[in-house]
Design a protein around this motif. Structure first.
Motif, PDB file in Angstrom:
ATOM      1  N   ILE A 187       0.819  -1.211   0.000  1.00  0.00           N
ATOM      2  CA  ILE A 187       0.000   0.000   0.000  1.00  0.00           C
ATOM      3  C   ILE A 187       0.854   1.262   0.000  1.00  0.00           C
ATOM      4  O   ILE A 187       0.541   2.241  -0.694  1.00  0.00           O
ATOM      5  N   ASN A 188       1.944   1.266   0.773  1.00  0.00           N
ATOM      6  CA  ASN A 188       2.739   2.481   0.965  1.00  0.00           C
ATOM      7  C   ASN A 188       4.215   2.223   0.686  1.00  0.00           C
ATOM      8  O   ASN A 188       5.063   2.344   1.582  1.00  0.00           O
ATOM      9  N   PRO A 189       4.563   1.846  -0.538  1.00  0.00           N
ATOM     10  CA  PRO A 189       5.970   1.513  -0.834  1.00  0.00           C
ATOM     11  C   PRO A 189       6.900   2.713  -0.760  1.00  0.00           C
ATOM     12  O   PRO A 189       8.113   2.540  -0.620  1.00  0.00           O
ATOM     13  N   LEU A 190       6.370   3.930  -0.842  1.00  0.00           N
ATOM     14  CA  LEU A 190       7.200   5.148  -0.816  1.00  0.00           C
ATOM     15  C   LEU A 190       7.271   5.756   0.577  1.00  0.00           C
ATOM     16  O   LEU A 190       7.834   6.837   0.742  1.00  0.00           O
ATOM     17  N   ASP A 191       6.709   5.073   1.575  1.00  0.00           N
ATOM     18  CA  ASP A 191       6.755   5.528   2.964  1.00  0.00           C
ATOM     19  C   ASP A 191       6.189   6.945   3.129  1.00  0.00           C
ATOM     20  O   ASP A 191       6.791   7.810   3.757  1.00  0.00           O
ATOM     21  N   TYR A 192       5.017   7.153   2.548  1.00  0.00           N
ATOM     22  CA  TYR A 192       4.337   8.431   2.730  1.00  0.00           C
ATOM     23  C   TYR A 192       3.986   8.626   4.200  1.00  0.00           C
ATOM     24  O   TYR A 192       3.747   7.669   4.933  1.00  0.00           O
ATOM     25  N   ARG A 193       3.907   9.883   4.613  1.00  0.00           N
ATOM     26  CA  ARG A 193       3.548  10.206   5.990  1.00  0.00           C
ATOM     27  C   ARG A 193       2.113  10.723   6.048  1.00  0.00           C
ATOM     28  O   ARG A 193       1.574  11.217   5.062  1.00  0.00           O
ATOM     29  N   VAL A 194       1.521  10.614   7.211  1.00  0.00           N
ATOM     30  CA  VAL A 194       0.158  11.111   7.400  1.00  0.00           C
ATOM     31  C   VAL A 194       0.192  12.633   7.507  1.00  0.00           C
ATOM     32  O   VAL A 194       1.236  13.233   7.784  1.00  0.00           O
ATOM     33  N   ASN A 195      -0.983  13.269   7.299  1.00  0.00           N
ATOM     34  CA  ASN A 195      -1.069  14.721   7.432  1.00  0.00           C
ATOM     35  C   ASN A 195      -1.189  15.117   8.902  1.00  0.00           C
ATOM     36  O   ASN A 195      -1.075  14.267   9.797  1.00  0.00           O
ATOM     37  N   ASP A 196      -1.449  16.369   9.142  1.00  0.00           N
ATOM     38  CA  ASP A 196      -1.513  16.860  10.521  1.00  0.00           C
ATOM     39  C   ASP A 196      -2.651  16.231  11.318  1.00  0.00           C
ATOM     40  O   ASP A 196      -2.593  16.178  12.554  1.00  0.00           O
ATOM     41  N   GLN A 197      -3.671  15.748  10.633  1.00  0.00           N
ATOM     42  CA  GLN A 197      -4.807  15.115  11.305  1.00  0.00           C
ATOM     43  C   GLN A 197      -4.605  13.622  11.525  1.00  0.00           C
ATOM     44  O   GLN A 197      -5.446  12.976  12.150  1.00  0.00           O
ATOM     45  N   GLY A 198      -3.521  13.089  10.991  1.00  0.00           N
ATOM     46  CA  GLY A 198      -3.227  11.674  11.178  1.00  0.00           C
ATOM     47  C   GLY A 198      -3.769  10.769  10.098  1.00  0.00           C
ATOM     48  O   GLY A 198      -3.952   9.564  10.334  1.00  0.00           O
ATOM     49  N   PHE A 199      -4.030  11.308   8.887  1.00  0.00           N
ATOM     50  CA  PHE A 199      -4.593  10.511   7.795  1.00  0.00           C
ATOM     51  C   PHE A 199      -3.737  10.639   6.545  1.00  0.00           C
ATOM     52  O   PHE A 199      -3.083  11.674   6.311  1.00  0.00           O
ATOM     53  N   PHE A 200      -3.752   9.583   5.728  1.00  0.00           N
ATOM     54  CA  PHE A 200      -3.066   9.611   4.439  1.00  0.00           C
ATOM     55  C   PHE A 200      -3.974  10.295   3.410  1.00  0.00           C
ATOM     56  O   PHE A 200      -5.187  10.053   3.376  1.00  0.00           O
ATOM     57  N   THR A 201      -3.368  11.107   2.553  1.00  0.00           N
ATOM     58  CA  THR A 201      -4.137  11.812   1.519  1.00  0.00           C
ATOM     59  C   THR A 201      -3.576  11.575   0.115  1.00  0.00           C
ATOM     60  O   THR A 201      -4.141  12.070  -0.860  1.00  0.00           O
ATOM     61  N   GLN A 202      -2.486  10.822   0.002  1.00  0.00           N
ATOM     62  CA  GLN A 202      -1.858  10.586  -1.299  1.00  0.00           C
ATOM     63  C   GLN A 202      -2.731   9.620  -2.112  1.00  0.00           C
ATOM     64  O   GLN A 202      -2.968   8.471  -1.690  1.00  0.00           O
ATOM     65  N   GLU A 203      -3.185  10.051  -3.283  1.00  0.00           N
ATOM     66  CA  GLU A 203      -4.157   9.270  -4.046  1.00  0.00           C
ATOM     67  C   GLU A 203      -3.587   7.948  -4.551  1.00  0.00           C
ATOM     68  O   GLU A 203      -4.308   6.944  -4.614  1.00  0.00           O
ATOM     69  N   ASP A 204      -2.316   7.918  -4.944  1.00  0.00           N
ATOM     70  CA  ASP A 204      -1.744   6.664  -5.423  1.00  0.00           C
ATOM     71  C   ASP A 204      -1.723   5.613  -4.317  1.00  0.00           C
ATOM     72  O   ASP A 204      -1.917   4.420  -4.569  1.00  0.00           O
ATOM     73  N   LEU A 205      -1.498   6.053  -3.077  1.00  0.00           N
ATOM     74  CA  LEU A 205      -1.556   5.131  -1.940  1.00  0.00           C
ATOM     75  C   LEU A 205      -2.988   4.639  -1.727  1.00  0.00           C
ATOM     76  O   LEU A 205      -3.232   3.434  -1.572  1.00  0.00           O
TER      77      LEU A 205
END
Length: 471
Positions: A187-205
């Motif tokens: 799901i997260n091969p690029l090690d994206y980080r969550v936003n300030d609210q604690g959620f992922f927003t990157q569409e590819d993820l």
């Protein structure tokens, strides 16, 4: 007649079987083949212990796709259902008693894998549909298989049911060791980080989230297809005597009662309440540790690594606590588990205050060792208290406590978490463990415990050597 061999550690092991597959193996390898097959199957059912890793992805997906106001605590209901449905445990126990362990495990595996695979479609439709496929269908399937494989393996190790059960259930706990990194890497091969609210927003993820259920279902099919080959019964009915509930190693004879009278004993009630308290602690800590860690740890890979390493503690501790229970007692081993669990829960706010990644890793790993202890010791005491003949059904009824705990945990996380915050939530968790500790201290006062003590005293009086084993 069954044939037994002596082992310095495992005692007598049944070697004969009518199973068409197992009887082709060398006699000494048959019990171990059942253990290996059982562990391979149980690894696939351990998805519940990846909920802490998976829920942040799922809640982010739902917020992106259809529910912009969804919070992490709302998804704890998915873990609640995945923890097991009592109906499935009872069905599995009945199927195992009538048709054997392989039939029950096969039925459960098919239902479970279909439920997980179909979540690819349901998650794109609604949260309710996801609860139905993954939380309902998959949970029933895993419950059926769980309560079929466990007693089958224990029958091959009649003198070490705690250790054998710990190994089998260890496979269940070890599933996250494979599944957590599999989920994160996919799901997260690029090690994206969550936003300030604690959620992922990157569409590819987020677009990859539904496909992880297809990947997992393929993995499950492969492992289950191999493991089911070796799930077979020993020949005949291996006699297992019932041990004293409160801790001696002497064996005593207790008449095997019907299920309904056993359900009405105060022993069952105390064990039910104790498991309920433990399971509330288990579901809240294992389901929310990653969301809590995201408040002061940035790397998603590191948090996934915590889930993977903690699963080793989960699995290994089940074997460890099973062996401890075999050599000591239920009260001794469960008292340590409850005490340690309470201390760890109370210390979680301090871990955040220190904000040390390694300390958080160590705390979560020790928590998962308590999870392993809980689900290793309760099958052990069920087997010892309510007889081998009734184990699968009685354990199914005892597992209803997990569903009750899930309801409590769901209500707490949905309605209280946003009000009190994670720190006070963990303090509440610790109080549940303290309650279970109190129940553990009084279990020897219950009716069945008193019966077992009286029976042992009679046994001692008849001992021709006059050796006093009851203290």
């Amino acid at each position: 007649m069954s044939c037994f061999t002596c082992s310095s550690f495992f005692g007598r092991l049944p070697m004969e079987t009518d199973d068409p597959i197992l009887k082709r193996l060398p006699r000494g390898a048959r019990p171990w083949a059942v253990l290996v097959g059982g562990v391979m199957c149980m690894v696939t059912f351990g998805i519940v212990y990846t909920c802490g890793n998976l829920l942040p992805y799922l809640v982010s997906y739902f917020r992106w796709k259809m529910y912009p106001d969804m919070r992490t605590g709302q998804l704890i209901w998915l873990q609640t259902l995945l923890s097991g449905l009592p109906m499935g445990m009872v069905i599995g126990g009945l199927v195992e008693r009538k048709f054997g362990g392989r039939a029950g495990a096969l039925l459960g595996s098919i239902i479970y894998t279909i439920g997980v695979g179909s979540t690819f479609y349901s998650i794109q439709h609604s949260y309710a549909a996801t609860l139905l496929t993954m939380g309902g269908i998959a949970s029933v399937g895993s419950s059926i298989a769980y309560s079929s494989i466990l007693p089958t393996a224990q029958r091959w190790f009649p003198d070490n049911v705690g250790l054998a059960g710990g190994i089998i259930i260890g496979g269940y706990g070890c599933g996250a060791f494979i599944l957590s990194p599999l989920q994160t890497t996919f799901i997260n091969p690029l090690d994206y980080r969550v936003n300030d609210q604690g959620f992922f927003t990157q569409e590819d993820l987020l677009e990859r989230v539904p496909y992880v259920f297809i990947v997992m279902s393929i993995f499950f099919t492969v492992f289950q297809s191999i493991g089911l080959i070796f799930i077979g019964q020993p020949e005949g009915d291996i006699h297992v005597e019932t041990e004293n509930l409160i801790g001696t190693n002497s064996e005593i004879r207790v008449e095997q009662a019907r299920v309904w009278p056993q359900l009405r004993t105060t022993t069952f009630l105390v064990l039910f309440l104790s498991l309920t308290c433990n399971a509330v602690w288990v579901q809240l800590t294992s389901g929310l540790y990653k969301a809590y860690g995201q408040q002061f740890i940035d790397s998603d890979f590191f948090l996934s690594l915590i889930g993977s390493i903690s699963s080793i503690f989960n699995a290994g501790s089940r074997v460890f606590w099973g062996a401890i229970a075999d050599t000591t007692s239920y009260q001794f081993s469960m008292s340590i588990v409850c005490s340690l669990g309470a201390v760890l829960a109370f210390s979680m706010p301090l871990v955040k205050m220190v904000s040390n990644d390694v300390l958080f890793l160590a705390t979560v790993c020790l928590m998962f060792s308590c999870i392993g202890g809980t689900f290793s010791i309760f099958p052990y005491i069920t087997h010892k208290c309510f007889s081998k003949a009734n184990f699968s059904v009685m354990y199914g009824f005892l597992q209803c406590a997990v569903s009750v705990a899930g309801l409590i945990a769901g209500l707490i996380s949905t309605h209280a978490l946003s009000e009190i915050g994670f720190e006070y939530l963990f303090i509440v968790c610790g109080c549940f463990m303290l309650t279970s500790l109190f129940l553990t201290f009084i279990v020897h006062k219950t009716d069945l415990a008193q019966l077992l003590v009286s029976a042992e005293r009679e046994h001692l009086e008849e001992d021709e050597n006059g050796y006093q084993v009851y203290q």
